[in-house]
Design a protein around this motif. Sequence first.
Motif, PDB file in Angstrom:
ATOM      1  N   HIS A   1      11.804 -37.313 -49.394  1.00 43.80           N
ATOM      2  CA  HIS A   1      11.275 -37.879 -48.159  1.00 43.80           C
ATOM      3  C   HIS A   1      12.267 -37.757 -47.011  1.00 43.80           C
ATOM      4  N   HIS A   2      13.438 -37.145 -47.257  1.00 45.65           N
ATOM      5  CA  HIS A   2      14.407 -36.878 -46.205  1.00 45.65           C
ATOM      6  C   HIS A   2      14.524 -35.372 -46.026  1.00 45.65           C
ATOM      7  N   PRO A   3      14.100 -34.836 -44.898  1.00 47.36           N
ATOM      8  CA  PRO A   3      14.115 -33.388 -44.688  1.00 47.36           C
ATOM      9  C   PRO A   3      15.519 -32.825 -44.806  1.00 47.36           C
ATOM     10  N   PRO A   4      15.646 -31.532 -45.073  1.00 47.00           N
ATOM     11  CA  PRO A   4      16.935 -30.886 -45.284  1.00 47.00           C
ATOM     12  C   PRO A   4      17.783 -30.894 -44.030  1.00 47.00           C
ATOM     13  N   SER A   5      19.095 -30.685 -44.211  1.00 42.40           N
ATOM     14  CA  SER A   5      20.018 -30.811 -43.088  1.00 42.40           C
ATOM     15  C   SER A   5      20.149 -29.542 -42.267  1.00 42.40           C
ATOM     16  N   SER A   6      19.998 -28.368 -42.864  1.00 40.92           N
ATOM     17  CA  SER A   6      20.230 -27.134 -42.094  1.00 40.92           C
ATOM     18  C   SER A   6      19.291 -26.025 -42.531  1.00 40.92           C
ATOM     19  N   PRO A   7      17.977 -26.107 -42.183  1.00 44.75           N
ATOM     20  CA  PRO A   7      17.031 -25.062 -42.573  1.00 44.75           C
ATOM     21  C   PRO A   7      17.236 -23.798 -41.763  1.00 44.75           C
ATOM     22  N   LEU A   8      16.796 -22.700 -42.308  1.00 43.35           N
ATOM     23  CA  LEU A   8      16.854 -21.419 -41.617  1.00 43.35           C
ATOM     24  C   LEU A   8      15.458 -21.114 -41.077  1.00 43.35           C
ATOM     25  N   ALA A   9      15.327 -21.090 -39.749  1.00 38.72           N
ATOM     26  CA  ALA A   9      14.028 -20.788 -39.148  1.00 38.72           C
ATOM     27  C   ALA A   9      13.600 -19.385 -39.571  1.00 38.72           C
ATOM     28  N   PHE A  10      12.368 -19.257 -40.072  1.00 39.48           N
ATOM     29  CA  PHE A  10      11.888 -18.016 -40.676  1.00 39.48           C
ATOM     30  C   PHE A  10      10.706 -17.503 -39.882  1.00 39.48           C
ATOM     31  N   ILE A  11      10.803 -16.287 -39.374  1.00 36.69           N
ATOM     32  CA  ILE A  11       9.728 -15.679 -38.585  1.00 36.69           C
ATOM     33  C   ILE A  11       8.842 -14.861 -39.521  1.00 36.69           C
ATOM     34  N   ILE A  12       7.563 -15.214 -39.584  1.00 31.38           N
ATOM     35  CA  ILE A  12       6.631 -14.577 -40.517  1.00 31.38           C
ATOM     36  C   ILE A  12       5.656 -13.675 -39.763  1.00 31.38           C
ATOM     37  N   ASP A  13       5.438 -12.466 -40.291  1.00 31.96           N
ATOM     38  CA  ASP A  13       4.386 -11.566 -39.813  1.00 31.96           C
ATOM     39  C   ASP A  13       3.433 -11.293 -40.977  1.00 31.96           C
ATOM     40  N   LEU A  14       2.142 -11.415 -40.726  1.00 31.65           N
ATOM     41  CA  LEU A  14       1.148 -11.161 -41.766  1.00 31.65           C
ATOM     42  C   LEU A  14       1.058  -9.667 -42.061  1.00 31.65           C
ATOM     43  N   ASP A  15       0.869  -9.339 -43.340  1.00 31.90           N
ATOM     44  CA  ASP A  15       0.832  -7.949 -43.807  1.00 31.90           C
ATOM     45  C   ASP A  15      -0.619  -7.502 -43.931  1.00 31.90           C
ATOM     46  N   SER A  16      -1.062  -6.628 -43.021  1.00 27.97           N
ATOM     47  CA  SER A  16      -2.455  -6.173 -43.029  1.00 27.97           C
ATOM     48  C   SER A  16      -2.795  -5.381 -44.287  1.00 27.97           C
ATOM     49  N   ASP A  17      -1.801  -4.809 -44.966  1.00 25.37           N
ATOM     50  CA  ASP A  17      -2.056  -4.047 -46.182  1.00 25.37           C
ATOM     51  C   ASP A  17      -2.366  -4.937 -47.384  1.00 25.37           C
ATOM     52  N   THR A  18      -2.193  -6.253 -47.237  1.00 24.60           N
ATOM     53  CA  THR A  18      -2.509  -7.183 -48.333  1.00 24.60           C
ATOM     54  C   THR A  18      -3.793  -7.967 -48.078  1.00 24.60           C
ATOM     55  N   ALA A  19      -4.300  -7.956 -46.845  1.00 20.62           N
ATOM     56  CA  ALA A  19      -5.430  -8.812 -46.478  1.00 20.62           C
ATOM     57  C   ALA A  19      -6.706  -8.416 -47.203  1.00 20.62           C
ATOM     58  N   ASP A  20      -7.373  -9.393 -47.805  1.00 24.34           N
ATOM     59  CA  ASP A  20      -8.697  -9.179 -48.399  1.00 24.34           C
ATOM     60  C   ASP A  20      -9.679  -8.737 -47.304  1.00 24.34           C
ATOM     61  N   LYS A  21     -10.718  -7.994 -47.697  1.00 31.46           N
ATOM     62  CA  LYS A  21     -11.640  -7.421 -46.720  1.00 31.46           C
ATOM     63  C   LYS A  21     -12.429  -8.479 -45.946  1.00 31.46           C
ATOM     64  N   PHE A  22     -12.442  -9.731 -46.429  1.00 31.93           N
ATOM     65  CA  PHE A  22     -13.145 -10.785 -45.708  1.00 31.93           C
ATOM     66  C   PHE A  22     -12.194 -11.625 -44.858  1.00 31.93           C
ATOM     67  N   ILE A  23     -10.994 -11.112 -44.605  1.00 31.71           N
ATOM     68  CA  ILE A  23     -10.041 -11.789 -43.734  1.00 31.71           C
ATOM     69  C   ILE A  23      -9.803 -10.916 -42.508  1.00 31.71           C
ATOM     70  N   GLN A  24     -10.059 -11.484 -41.347  1.00 33.33           N
ATOM     71  CA  GLN A  24      -9.793 -10.793 -40.094  1.00 33.33           C
ATOM     72  C   GLN A  24      -8.448 -11.282 -39.552  1.00 33.33           C
ATOM     73  N   LEU A  25      -7.581 -10.342 -39.208  1.00 25.56           N
ATOM     74  CA  LEU A  25      -6.267 -10.688 -38.681  1.00 25.56           C
ATOM     75  C   LEU A  25      -6.273 -10.601 -37.157  1.00 25.56           C
ATOM     76  N   PHE A  26      -5.551 -11.508 -36.526  1.00 27.20           N
ATOM     77  CA  PHE A  26      -5.358 -11.492 -35.084  1.00 27.20           C
ATOM     78  C   PHE A  26      -3.877 -11.225 -34.827  1.00 27.20           C
ATOM     79  N   GLY A  27      -3.554  -9.973 -34.568  1.00 28.76           N
ATOM     80  CA  GLY A  27      -2.154  -9.590 -34.467  1.00 28.76           C
ATOM     81  C   GLY A  27      -1.487  -9.770 -35.819  1.00 28.76           C
ATOM     82  N   THR A  28      -0.268 -10.292 -35.802  1.00 28.38           N
ATOM     83  CA  THR A  28       0.461 -10.545 -37.050  1.00 28.38           C
ATOM     84  C   THR A  28       0.630 -12.032 -37.318  1.00 28.38           C
TER      85      THR A  28
END
Length: 403
Positions: free
Chosen positions: A189-216
């Motif tokens: 219940h106490h958040p960590p002291s020094s997290p590493l901010a992580f920038i995520i981009d979605l991978d269009s090569d993994t998306a199921d055909k019923f998922i529409q992506l808006f950019g990354t």
Amino acid sequence: QAQQAKFLSDVENELEELAVTIAQAKKMVELIKGAATKEREAVEKLFAEASQVLETFQKEVAGFIEDEERSMLGEAEADLRWKERRRAKLAQCKQNLENVPSTDTIYFLQEFQALKVAMEERLSPAPSFQNELNFTRCAQTVGAVKDVLSAACKNQWDHLQGKGIDGLSVQEKEEGLCSPGPSARRSPHHPPSSPLAFIIDLDSDTADKFIQLFGTKGAKRVLCPIPYPESPTRFINCEQVLGVNLMNRGNYYWEVELIDGWVSIGVIAEDFDPRESYNRGRLGRNEKSCCLQWNGQNYVAWFGGFESVIQQPFFHTIGVFLEYSEKALTFYGVKDSKMTCLQQLKVSPFAKGQFDPFQNKINHQFASLFLCKLKPAFFLESVDAHLQIGPLKKDCVSVLKRR
């Protein structure tokens, strides 16, 4: 007289030194003015070029809308005119047939044959455009560009002021990272002291055909399949999509906005087979993945087919913190710069007299997940389920670093 001569000599030396320093100061003033003028001109030129890029993009999008509208209107209006002519023709043939005197058999047969021919006339082909009009995605595209531009401007402004992405100055950040943190056994219940901010981009090569992506950054489940190209990493039985990013050491923190529907957020092993059946392929229903699910009523943590229901209110923003050294994954509800721990997945011994099947599964198999390279994973369970990878909230990351 000797003292007076010495004093005058000292004054003369001071005057000469001041003359030299004044000349140097004047040069520094001119240098600063010249550098500022040069930088101002460069900035104005770059802003003009950026404005030109945006203006060109605006013209391209506006032209795209006009072209699509013109093309689709042509087909739709031609289809409408054909249907109106066919209806008028059928109505006229029907009226002619009804007006034939009952005694005029030959005329009746002629009008009946004309009506039959009109009924059998080949139908006009339906318009070729899809159910969803292509140009209706333009606002979402421009909105995504605006969000990226806003985030980039803010981040670069913070950087220009000597701050990191979380709004802390370089000195504050170093102090936060180097100061002693909580023990390895800190409460979930106490958040960590020094997290590493992580920038995520979605991978269009993994998306199921019923998922529409808006950019990354955005994903939405749709009814009509999208003709993605073949890919060995694409999910085929589950409406899931992964991030392109790999995690195999250190700490990672990211945030996700739940916009609509049932959504699961978690991590999955890089070598997971995307062709697995629906029952085994879903996040958290196997030993190669885990997740936090929002099912419309509750949050539920999943791992290895076992679940743990979480009694907490709905949060639009979910923070995810992955710690390789601790072999732990923690989900937070984020609201107004405050963070509420929803669930921490980590090996933990049972208190005497207590037993929890979900925690028992964690204790036996969760640590082995960290032997793999992991990827961020997302499961859009309901139709119209919609999520957005957030930009990190500055205040929240600051809170995490300072605790």
